[in-house]
Scaffold this active site. Sequence first.
Site, mmCIF file in Angstrom:
data_model
loop_
_atom_site.group_PDB
_atom_site.id
_atom_site.type_symbol
_atom_site.label_atom_id
_atom_site.label_comp_id
_atom_site.label_asym_id
_atom_site.label_seq_id
_atom_site.Cartn_x
_atom_site.Cartn_y
_atom_site.Cartn_z
ATOM 1 N N SER A 1 5.051 9.002 4.640
ATOM 2 C CA SER A 1 4.947 7.908 3.677
ATOM 3 C C SER A 1 4.828 8.452 2.255
ATOM 4 O O SER A 1 4.348 9.564 2.035
ATOM 5 C CB SER A 1 3.735 7.038 3.983
ATOM 6 O OG SER A 1 3.796 6.557 5.290
HETATM 7 N N1 SAH Z 1 1.379 8.766 8.573
HETATM 8 C C1 SAH Z 1 2.620 9.399 8.894
HETATM 9 C C2 SAH Z 1 3.677 8.356 9.077
HETATM 10 C C3 SAH Z 1 4.700 8.748 10.039
HETATM 11 S S1 SAH Z 1 5.910 7.523 10.370
HETATM 12 C C4 SAH Z 1 3.003 10.339 7.773
HETATM 13 O O1 SAH Z 1 2.752 10.015 6.611
HETATM 14 O O2 SAH Z 1 3.580 11.389 8.042
HETATM 15 C C5 SAH Z 1 5.206 6.701 11.756
HETATM 16 C C6 SAH Z 1 4.997 7.510 12.992
HETATM 17 O O3 SAH Z 1 4.603 6.614 14.025
HETATM 18 C C7 SAH Z 1 6.244 8.224 13.536
HETATM 19 O O4 SAH Z 1 5.971 9.587 13.649
HETATM 20 C C8 SAH Z 1 6.479 7.578 14.898
HETATM 21 O O5 SAH Z 1 6.994 8.459 15.866
HETATM 22 C C9 SAH Z 1 5.082 7.115 15.249
HETATM 23 N N2 SAH Z 1 5.006 6.048 16.256
HETATM 24 C C10 SAH Z 1 5.817 4.977 16.420
HETATM 25 N N3 SAH Z 1 5.406 4.242 17.464
HETATM 26 C C11 SAH Z 1 4.302 4.849 17.971
HETATM 27 C C12 SAH Z 1 3.412 4.561 19.049
HETATM 28 N N4 SAH Z 1 3.552 3.494 19.847
HETATM 29 N N5 SAH Z 1 2.394 5.405 19.278
HETATM 30 C C13 SAH Z 1 2.192 6.515 18.495
HETATM 31 N N6 SAH Z 1 3.002 6.832 17.465
HETATM 32 C C14 SAH Z 1 4.039 6.008 17.197
#
Ligand code: SAH
Length: 217
Positions: A63
């Site tokens: 993000s």
């Molecule tokens: N806070 C992170 C955001 C990553 S994007 C950062 O700033 O790097 C969101 C993440 O959620 C992705 O890596 C995706 O694989 C994960 N995600 C999506 N659905 C999910 C679920 N049901 N359980 C765990 N992670 C999930």
Amino acid sequence: MNVNYEILRKRMVDEQLISRGIKDRRMLDAFSKVERHKFIPVDLRASAYADFPVPIGEGQTISQPYIVALMTECLGLTGKEKVLEIGTGSGYQTAILAELAKEVYSIERLPGLVKKVEPLLNELGYANIKIKCADGSLGWPEAAPFDRIIITAASPQIPWPLSEQLKENGRMLLPLGETFSQVLTQIEKRDNKLHAIQVCACVFVPLVGKYGWQKQK
Ligand code: SAH
């Protein structure tokens, strides 16, 4: 490449966080300390401190710094909390939370990302983070209840296991809505009821799981 990341990081804090109203000293210290470029693939590190999200592989993104700060600010952390994060991704938000809360439990569904993040967070010395590879929409029942829950992927509804795992007077933050447009929503649990506050419009990748979206859209 000889880039001075410290200067870029200071500029990020001044121009993207302070100028947009982030004031809390502990928060600003955390963003000044955590080396965001280490959470970003080597070939994209030139954009590590830029004002937009950056791809981290597997179709996911880290993000934008301001969104990480805004979500963290909404959580209102004092240093005593047990926090559950859904969507570890790059692990950057996880590290920020670990600086500001007592312990962080973080769940990521993609094994490829977990494999990168675990050694990085260990190398950086975080002893108060636990990560597991699973469907985070089910929460982490063995470690519940949590003072705070943050979901960094978009969901069409509040996954009910997460509302069950939130403590009384606890707070949850999540992007609620459709695939390409959501509202960052702050939920508070009082008298065992959920109260919602809409924070702002946002766009996150989907929460893929039993209580999120059924499959990748
Ligand atoms: N806070 C992170 C955001 C990553 S994007 C950062 O700033 O790097 C969101 C993440 O959620 C992705 O890596 C995706 O694989 C994960 N995600 C999506 N659905 C999910 C679920 N049901 N359980 C765990 N992670 C999930």
